[in-house]
Design a protein around this motif. Structure first.
Motif, mmCIF file in Angstrom:
data_model
loop_
_atom_site.group_PDB
_atom_site.id
_atom_site.type_symbol
_atom_site.label_atom_id
_atom_site.label_comp_id
_atom_site.label_asym_id
_atom_site.label_seq_id
_atom_site.Cartn_x
_atom_site.Cartn_y
_atom_site.Cartn_z
ATOM 1 N N MET A 82 0.846 -1.188 0.000
ATOM 2 C CA MET A 82 0.000 0.000 0.000
ATOM 3 C C MET A 82 0.881 1.237 0.000
ATOM 4 S SD MET A 82 -2.919 -1.190 2.726
ATOM 5 C CE MET A 82 -1.784 -1.198 4.099
ATOM 6 N N LEU A 85 -0.636 6.295 1.062
ATOM 7 C CA LEU A 85 -1.794 6.043 1.925
ATOM 8 C C LEU A 85 -2.496 7.336 2.297
ATOM 9 C CD1 LEU A 85 -0.299 3.193 4.052
ATOM 10 C CD2 LEU A 85 -2.464 3.064 2.817
ATOM 11 N N ASP A 89 -8.013 5.437 3.995
ATOM 12 C CA ASP A 89 -7.621 4.029 3.919
ATOM 13 C C ASP A 89 -7.623 3.368 5.295
ATOM 14 O OD1 ASP A 89 -5.156 5.007 1.506
ATOM 15 O OD2 ASP A 89 -7.073 4.017 1.105
ATOM 16 N N VAL A 122 -4.136 5.496 9.224
ATOM 17 C CA VAL A 122 -3.386 6.513 8.487
ATOM 18 C C VAL A 122 -3.717 7.862 9.094
ATOM 19 C CG1 VAL A 122 -2.862 7.494 6.236
ATOM 20 C CG2 VAL A 122 -3.544 5.088 6.419
#
Length: 124
Positions: A82, A85, A89, A122
């Motif tokens: 990922m 970010l 998310d 995040v």
């Protein structure tokens, strides 16, 4: 029976990266098609992406270009890389698997086996 165990979640700043892992056991890994889902607070479980046993991939529009699924059949492990970010998310991320040919499958109900999830947060 198939057992799936996710790892690699954590806290990261917006713009950062994380790699999740999903270790599988109990059945020949390369016979399974695998997927990633996520579930944020108060939200339904959402499709993220999937990889067919042939290594063909399919992604949700929300993560396309930022997330990449890969698998290592020798280690019976699938990964979710990922990048870039975003706070949106933030979610618990789950890996899932099914035995079958229809691909892609984007509904949680279409998957037979699930891991316990790993949290990704995040911060902005």
């Amino acid at each position: 029976q198939v057992q799936l165990v996710e790892s690699g979640g954590g806290l990261v700043q917006a713009g950062g990266s994380l790699r999740l892992s999903c270790a599988a056991s109990g059945r020949t890994f390369n016979s399974m098609t695998m997927g990633w889902f996520r579930q944020g607070p108060g939200k339904e479980r959402e499709f993220v992406g999937a990889m067919h046993r042939s290594s063909l991939t399919f992604y949700a529009d929300s993560v396309k270009g930022r997330f990449t699924i890969s698998r290592d059949n020798a280690k019976n492990t699938m990964y979710l890389q990922m990048n870039i970010l975003k706070p949106e998310d933030t979610a618990a991320y789950y890996c899932a698997a099914f035995i079958g040919n229809n691909f892609p499958r984007t509904k949680a109900s279409e998957y037979d086996y699930w891991g316990q999830g790993t949290q990704v947060t995040v911060s902005s």
